[in-house]
Design a protein around this motif. Sequence first.
Motif, short mmCIF file in Angstrom:
data_model
loop_
_atom_site.label_atom_id
_atom_site.label_comp_id
_atom_site.label_asym_id
_atom_site.label_seq_id
_atom_site.Cartn_x
_atom_site.Cartn_y
_atom_site.Cartn_z
N PRO A 58 -10.88 18.90 -29.41
CA PRO A 58 -10.33 19.70 -30.49
C PRO A 58 -8.88 19.35 -30.79
O PRO A 58 -8.04 19.30 -29.89
N LYS A 59 -8.59 19.12 -32.05
CA LYS A 59 -7.22 18.83 -32.46
C LYS A 59 -6.44 20.13 -32.51
O LYS A 59 -6.95 21.16 -32.95
N LEU A 60 -5.20 20.10 -32.11
CA LEU A 60 -4.38 21.30 -32.11
C LEU A 60 -3.67 21.41 -33.45
O LEU A 60 -2.64 20.79 -33.68
N LEU A 61 -4.28 22.18 -34.35
CA LEU A 61 -3.70 22.38 -35.68
C LEU A 61 -3.15 23.80 -35.73
O LEU A 61 -3.90 24.78 -35.72
N PHE A 62 -1.84 23.92 -35.79
CA PHE A 62 -1.22 25.23 -35.69
C PHE A 62 -0.51 25.56 -37.00
O PHE A 62 0.49 24.93 -37.35
N LEU A 63 -1.04 26.57 -37.69
CA LEU A 63 -0.48 26.92 -38.99
C LEU A 63 0.14 28.31 -38.96
O LEU A 63 0.75 28.72 -39.95
N SER A 64 0.01 29.04 -37.86
CA SER A 64 0.55 30.39 -37.80
C SER A 64 1.84 30.41 -36.98
O SER A 64 2.27 29.42 -36.41
N ALA A 65 2.42 31.59 -36.91
CA ALA A 65 3.67 31.75 -36.15
C ALA A 65 3.43 31.50 -34.67
O ALA A 65 4.33 31.07 -33.96
N LEU A 120 -25.29 16.51 -27.01
CA LEU A 120 -24.91 16.62 -25.61
C LEU A 120 -23.40 16.62 -25.47
O LEU A 120 -22.83 17.39 -24.68
N LYS A 121 -22.74 15.79 -26.23
CA LYS A 121 -21.27 15.74 -26.19
C LYS A 121 -20.68 17.08 -26.59
O LYS A 121 -19.73 17.57 -25.98
N THR A 122 -21.26 17.67 -27.64
CA THR A 122 -20.78 18.97 -28.11
C THR A 122 -20.96 20.03 -27.04
O THR A 122 -20.08 20.88 -26.81
N LYS A 123 -22.09 19.99 -26.35
CA LYS A 123 -22.36 20.96 -25.29
C LYS A 123 -21.36 20.82 -24.14
O LYS A 123 -20.94 21.81 -23.55
N VAL A 124 -21.00 19.57 -23.82
CA VAL A 124 -20.02 19.35 -22.76
C VAL A 124 -18.68 19.96 -23.16
O VAL A 124 -18.04 20.68 -22.38
N ILE A 125 -18.25 19.69 -24.37
CA ILE A 125 -16.97 20.20 -24.85
C ILE A 125 -16.96 21.73 -24.87
O ILE A 125 -15.94 22.36 -24.56
N ASN A 126 -18.09 22.33 -25.19
CA ASN A 126 -18.18 23.79 -25.26
C ASN A 126 -18.44 24.43 -23.90
O ASN A 126 -18.61 25.65 -23.81
N GLY A 127 -18.48 23.63 -22.86
CA GLY A 127 -18.65 24.17 -21.52
C GLY A 127 -20.06 24.60 -21.20
O GLY A 127 -20.29 25.40 -20.28
N GLN A 128 -21.03 24.04 -21.89
CA GLN A 128 -22.43 24.42 -21.67
C GLN A 128 -23.13 23.52 -20.64
O GLN A 128 -24.30 23.74 -20.33
N ILE A 129 -22.40 22.53 -20.13
CA ILE A 129 -22.97 21.62 -19.14
C ILE A 129 -22.02 21.53 -17.94
O ILE A 129 -20.84 21.21 -18.09
N LYS A 148 -34.00 10.82 -32.03
CA LYS A 148 -34.36 11.23 -33.39
C LYS A 148 -33.51 12.39 -33.90
O LYS A 148 -33.19 12.46 -35.08
N GLU A 149 -33.17 13.31 -33.05
CA GLU A 149 -32.44 14.49 -33.48
C GLU A 149 -30.96 14.41 -33.13
O GLU A 149 -30.25 15.41 -33.16
N GLY A 150 -30.50 13.24 -32.79
CA GLY A 150 -29.08 13.11 -32.43
C GLY A 150 -28.74 13.83 -31.14
O GLY A 150 -27.68 14.44 -31.01
N GLU A 151 -29.66 13.76 -30.17
CA GLU A 151 -29.48 14.50 -28.92
C GLU A 151 -28.23 14.08 -28.16
O GLU A 151 -27.59 14.89 -27.49
N ILE A 152 -27.89 12.79 -28.26
CA ILE A 152 -26.71 12.31 -27.54
C ILE A 152 -25.45 12.97 -28.08
O ILE A 152 -24.60 13.44 -27.32
N ALA A 153 -25.34 13.05 -29.41
CA ALA A 153 -24.19 13.70 -30.02
C ALA A 153 -24.16 15.19 -29.67
O ALA A 153 -23.10 15.76 -29.41
#
Length: 324
Positions: free
Chosen positions: A14-21, A158-167, A151-156
């Motif tokens: 995740p990119k750190l995009l900070f637009l608030s105070a 999986l990466k999302t699940k790792v980042i979200n702490g699901q693995i 077929k369903e982009g399972e590898i991609a």
Amino acid sequence: MAYEAGGKSGFIFPKLLFLSARGTLYIFLAGIALTACKVSVSENHDGKSAYRQVVHGEDSLLLAKRYIPFGNTLNFRDIGGLKTKDGRIVRLGKIYRSGNLASLDEGEFDKLNSLHIASVYDLRTDHEIKGKEDRLPPNVKYFHTPTVEDKEGEIAQLKTKVINGQISEQQAFDKTIQFYEDAVSLNVNALREIMQDILDSDAPVVYHCSAGKDRTGIISALILSILKVDRETIVNEYLLSNYYRQEHTESTLRKAKLGKIIKRKMDLKAVEVFITVDERFINATFETIDKKYGGIEQFIKNQLGIDQKRRELLIERLTYQEKM
């Protein structure tokens, strides 16, 4: 099964995009994290022991010839230079392995052509390739030869699940072991066709997946087995991916550690499992071959379709007798 960091490689933290105070506070915390983020790969994942095993005495110069550095292309190396059980040497300049070639610079085309590579075999799936197509000189032939279905982009996913702490770390390990087992059971037909294409080429070739470590490592292990390199040497050659990718791996882990500011559930050890190799992974492939097919010799003959006569011809063409 390649999992890497950065927009062109796989893990995108995740990119750190900070637009608030409150942005000032987050930026301050990010600065602290970056300063304290000296990350080292676990000792069993740094590849140094494997490097020492492969390089010994006069062989150090030979190993230096095996690694071909490119600017943004990782893990590009020649599988030659290794001794076989029969006292022969695998020829250099015939078969190369690499990470993906999506970042190959046009200024490096001459360097690639100097290796006389005629064909590139891309082991990635369609989902992995999209937006990360190989960049090659016009004279080099490209073949898309995926070793697994996605077929369903399972590898991609999986990466999302790792980042979200699901693995977790254990789940990451188990999934990777399963991947290595499936490579020579569920996906053996695709494997056989790819192996035959690579081995039948009269001109030098290179094959790669995303990181050049998992699917590429399995293909390399099987080729070296056909040429009668002993299993210990094959495992050490496989582990060299950790050595040649260490800087990139540590960079990935630093980004992951910083990413935990937002994705707090992400398991850094799971990330490390996915971006490194472990001897237990390639041994899972060999163990599956031993249990399911009765050993590597039977697997080469029956599953890969390489009989003794053809194997002897391959050994004659791809190895040479060491001078006494």
